[in-house]
Design an enzyme around this catalytic site. Structure first.
Site, PDB file in Angstrom:
ATOM      1  CB  VAL A  15      -1.030  -0.027   1.108  1.00  0.00           C
ATOM      2  CG1 VAL A  15      -1.899   1.258   1.244  1.00  0.00           C
ATOM      3  CG2 VAL A  15      -1.956  -1.093   1.230  1.00  0.00           C
ATOM      4  CE  LYS A 106      -7.687  -5.720   6.811  1.00  0.00           C
ATOM      5  NZ  LYS A 106      -6.556  -4.863   6.041  1.00  0.00           N
ATOM      6  CD  GLU A 130     -13.912   5.615   2.839  1.00  0.00           C
ATOM      7  OE1 GLU A 130     -14.053   4.468   2.727  1.00  0.00           O
ATOM      8  OE2 GLU A 130     -14.654   6.449   2.998  1.00  0.00           O
ATOM      9  N   GLY A 135     -10.964  -1.069   0.355  1.00  0.00           N
ATOM     10  CA  GLY A 135     -10.317  -0.814  -0.555  1.00  0.00           C
ATOM     11  C   GLY A 135     -10.728   0.260  -1.450  1.00  0.00           C
ATOM     12  CG  ASP A 202      -9.394  -8.328   6.081  1.00  0.00           C
ATOM     13  OD1 ASP A 202      -8.547  -7.538   6.162  1.00  0.00           O
ATOM     14  OD2 ASP A 202     -10.398  -8.389   5.027  1.00  0.00           O
ATOM     15  CE  LYS A 206     -11.153  -5.377   4.684  1.00  0.00           C
ATOM     16  NZ  LYS A 206     -11.091  -6.180   3.568  1.00  0.00           N
TER      17      LYS A 206
END
Length: 413
Positions: A15, A106, A130, A135, A202, A206
């Site tokens: 990232v 996250k 965000e 993504g 994961d 979220k």
């Protein structure tokens, strides 16, 4: 005259490098926003590993967070190192030093988001994230802004690109789970150790953040009912297709009176439903509200570009606030009271798949009735059987699974 905003980067993985690439060409930003971002320092563990990158982007590599905290030129810090520590300490230190933070972490935000947000407010700095959810789908900003005057009843979605890619490949190419996982790793959609994704964690991180935004409430990871996709078989997918369903890992929160439900689970979704048609690494979030009714937001959920694009969008937001001298606004507030439905009280309608061996369908149904369960059924190919239950708790359906040696999946409703 363009405004130059100096940035520092914590972490330089997939990232982080995506952010560097996107910021290298800023003609659109300069033209539309009159802002020029300049990344000057990058915190890494091993500078030798990033020498070529540093030369390409004219970066100073540092190994001590103090080099960033004490630099008066740095306005915004981008945290993309992931994990809980030292990321949390670094972010809190940045707040204390008066620096704005943009994060895609996250895990940390799901665990300690309210603390981070309160600390940012206390120091009158911006904190946006965000990129932490879905993504390239701007779902957090959409909920915070488009639904600010609306009441949300339900948020459900495919929020993990790795799992969706694996399940899609199992369905499309008739692969087993292990074969689809290897393919996901080859395509860069799964880590060498995929546990965080395939075990459902994961998606859980979220979902906590989505519940924060949907209902303005603090919820904990321990409140979630969670299962991953490791035990989904090719046979399960074939049986689901015969009754018109797709198996998707769905993260869902619903409002029930003043309480909310929180579930991450492999779920049967009608193949004609929009969520059932989302394939491969893409994500989709379904929102049901009082004013807007039902809406679906779809976009890429895995890979460096979607997440780094969300990071850059957050940078633009911070830059706008800096220009107007209004930094310190919260991305979203957590001031609503309410409870979470306990895991042992959660109920769903299920389909239980099994293969008939020695018993006939009539004998199986008679035995199930004796145990107090009410079901309808559909006979499938290859001696398969699909049992449709009434609403049951997860504990009750687990008992039914064991009793008839079947595999149960909740139905998305």
């Amino acid at each position: 005259m363009s405004q130059v905003i100096h940035l520092a980067l914590l972490g330089c993985g997939v990232v982080g490098q995506g952010v560097l690439t996107q910021l290298k060409i800023q003609k659109k930003l300069l033209k539309s926003r009159q802002v020029n971002f300049a990344i000057t320092k990058v915190l890494v563990r091993d500078p030798a590993k990033y020498q070529d990158l540093a030369r390409e982007h004219q970066l100073e590599l540092v190994t001590d967070i103090q080099d960033i905290l004490t630099d008066p030129q740095i306005d915004i810090v981008i945290e993309v190192m992931g994990g809980f520590q030292p990321a949390e300490d670094y972010i809190l230190a940045c707040f204390a030093a008066g620096k704005h933070v943009v994060s895609a972490n996250k895990n940390l935000i799901a665990k300690n988001g309210p603390l981070l947000i309160a600390t940012a407010q206390e120091n009158q700095v911006a904190f946006y994230y965000e990129g932490a959810v879905c993504g390239g789908v701007p779902i957090l900003r959409t909920i915070a802004q488009a639904y600010s005057g609306d009441e949300i009843f339900n948020v459900a979605g495919i929020v993990n690109g790795t799992c969706n890619f694996i399940l899609s490949q199992m369905s499309q190419k008739q692969l087993n789970y292990q074969e689809a996982l290897v393919l996901a790793q080859k395509n860069g959609f799964a880590e060498a150790d995929p546990t965080n994704d395939v075990a459902g964690w994961d998606a859980s991180y979220k979902l906590v953040i989505l519940a924060h935004f949907a209902y303005g409430r603090k919820v904990a990871l321990e409140d979630l009912k969670v299962a991953g996709i490791e035990n989904v078989t090719a046979q399960d997918i074939k049986m689901a297709q015969q009754i018109g369903y797709r198996i998707k890992l769905i993260a869902e929160t619903k409002k029930v009176g003043n309480a909310i439900t929180l579930i991450v689970w492999p779920t049967l979704v009608f193949e004609s439903h929009s969520l059932g048609q989302i394939e491969n690494e893409n994500n989709g979030v379904f929102v049901k509200s009082n004013n807007l009714g039902e809406a679906l937001y779809i976009g890429p959920g895995a890979g460096s570009q979607p997440t780094s694009n969300s990071v850059v969008t957050d940078l633009i937001t911070v830059a706008s606030e800096m220009k107007l001298n209004i930094t310190g606004q919260t991305f979203h507030s957590f001031d609503e009271a309410g409870t979470v439905v306990p895991q042992n009280e959660l109920q769903k309608t299920f389909v239980v798949f099994l293969t008939k061996e020695l018993l006939t369908t009539r004998q199986i149904l008679a035995t199930i009735k004796e145990e107090g369960f009410t079901v309808t059924f559909q006979e499938l190919k290859d001696n398969g059987l699909a049992l449709f239950t009434q609403r049951l708790s997860f504990n009750e359906v687990e008992r039914l699974e064991k009793f008839i040696d079947g595999k149960a999946y909740p139905i998305f409703e």
